[in-house]
Motif scaffolding. Structure first.
Motif, PDB file in Angstrom:
ATOM      1  N   TRP A  63      -0.390 -95.697 -48.355  1.00  0.00           N
ATOM      2  CA  TRP A  63      -1.704 -95.263 -47.907  1.00  0.00           C
ATOM      3  C   TRP A  63      -2.778 -96.289 -48.262  1.00  0.00           C
ATOM      4  CZ3 TRP A  63      -0.447 -91.699 -44.719  1.00  0.00           C
ATOM      5  CH2 TRP A  63       0.671 -90.896 -44.987  1.00  0.00           C
TER       6      TRP A  63
ATOM      7  N   GLY B  16      -5.060 -98.155 -45.443  1.00  0.00           N
ATOM      8  CA  GLY B  16      -6.507 -98.341 -45.512  1.00  0.00           C
ATOM      9  C   GLY B  16      -6.902 -99.800 -45.374  1.00  0.00           C
TER      10      GLY B  16
ATOM     11  N   VAL C 170      -6.924-100.861 -41.784  1.00  0.00           N
ATOM     12  CA  VAL C 170      -8.154-100.418 -41.112  1.00  0.00           C
ATOM     13  C   VAL C 170      -9.283-101.403 -41.390  1.00  0.00           C
ATOM     14  CG1 VAL C 170      -9.887 -98.593 -40.985  1.00  0.00           C
ATOM     15  CG2 VAL C 170      -7.465 -97.999 -41.186  1.00  0.00           C
TER      16      VAL C 170
ATOM     17  N   VAL D  96      -3.730 -99.222 -36.599  1.00  0.00           N
ATOM     18  CA  VAL D  96      -3.307 -98.192 -37.543  1.00  0.00           C
ATOM     19  C   VAL D  96      -1.946 -97.633 -37.157  1.00  0.00           C
ATOM     20  CG1 VAL D  96      -3.906 -95.953 -38.525  1.00  0.00           C
ATOM     21  CG2 VAL D  96      -5.695 -97.611 -38.047  1.00  0.00           C
TER      22      VAL D  96
END
Length: 223
Positions: free
Chosen positions: A145, A149, A152, A158
């Motif tokens: 995760w 991020g 992004v 994504v």
């Protein structure tokens, strides 16, 4: 003249246009190789490329040396399962109205397969402490995760990382969680795949010049 022709020929052979995943060409023109070659190309040389190369070399090595040590056939079967899940997900996603536009731009799944290996390693080693860029400290369970991020932030797709998470979680559940619940192992490596690899038993080497003390006298008497 000959040198120029050779350079143009090499450029045509390695062109991404004959490597990318195109379901229409696979079905209508039987260009079956695209189901494999799209996993072998990592696109442009940018920051995202460098990160995925690091993930590929590091976590592929960690999986081979730990979880899959002496189990080359099982490791290959994991990659085969991941590639199948990724390809199937992209094909099905391309037929869903709200997702078709996003999946239509995914031509190569090499980064997704790399991310799948990262996810599997993190699920098998969730308590290892890690640091990202020396700024954020967390346990390995949160690494996918954190990387999502970061993708992004750098403007990468994504969906590429999400696909890797989907494939990785599917493998982790069927290989590690489901067998503990039911006692069944649905992802048992087929015998014909094991026959392709000569897996050797794992042997722990004994350190050289190590001498063991003789047993005590009372222990010898008890024997």
């Amino acid at each position: 003249m000959l040198g120029r022709w050779e350079c143009n020929s090499i450029r045509i052979i390695i062109s991404p246009h004959i490597l990318y995943l195109n379901p229409k060409l696979v079905v209508e023109q039987l260009q079956i190789w695209r189901l494999i070659t799209n996993f072998l190309y990592f696109r442009n040389l940018d920051l995202d490329f460098l990160f995925h190369m690091f993930f590929l070399s590091r976590y592929c090595k960690l999986l081979e040396e730990n979880s899959f040590r002496g189990r080359t056939a099982d490791f290959f079967y994991m990659l085969l399962f991941g590639a199948t899940v990724l390809t199937t997900t992209v094909l099905i996603g391309g037929m869903i109205p709200y997702l078709s536009e996003s999946f239509a731009t995914i031509f190569f799944l090499s980064n997704s397969l790399t991310f799948m290996m990262v996810y599997v390693w993190c699920k098998q080693n969730p308590l290892i402490h890690m640091s990202f860029l020396g700024i954020v400290t967390f346990t390995a369970g949160y690494l996918p995760w954190v990387l999502l991020g970061f993708s992004v932030l750098v403007g990468a797709s994504v969906w590429v990382d999400l696909l890797g998470i989907i494939a990785g979680h599917a493998y982790y559940f069927l290989e590690d969680v489901y067998p503990k619940i039911t006692g069944r192992r649905p992802l048992k490596t087929p015998s014909f795949i094991k026959a392709l690899f000569a897996d050797e038993p794992v042997v722990v080497a004994r350190p050289a010049e190590v001498r063991f003390a003789a047993p005590a006298v009372d222990e010898i008497g008890q024997r």
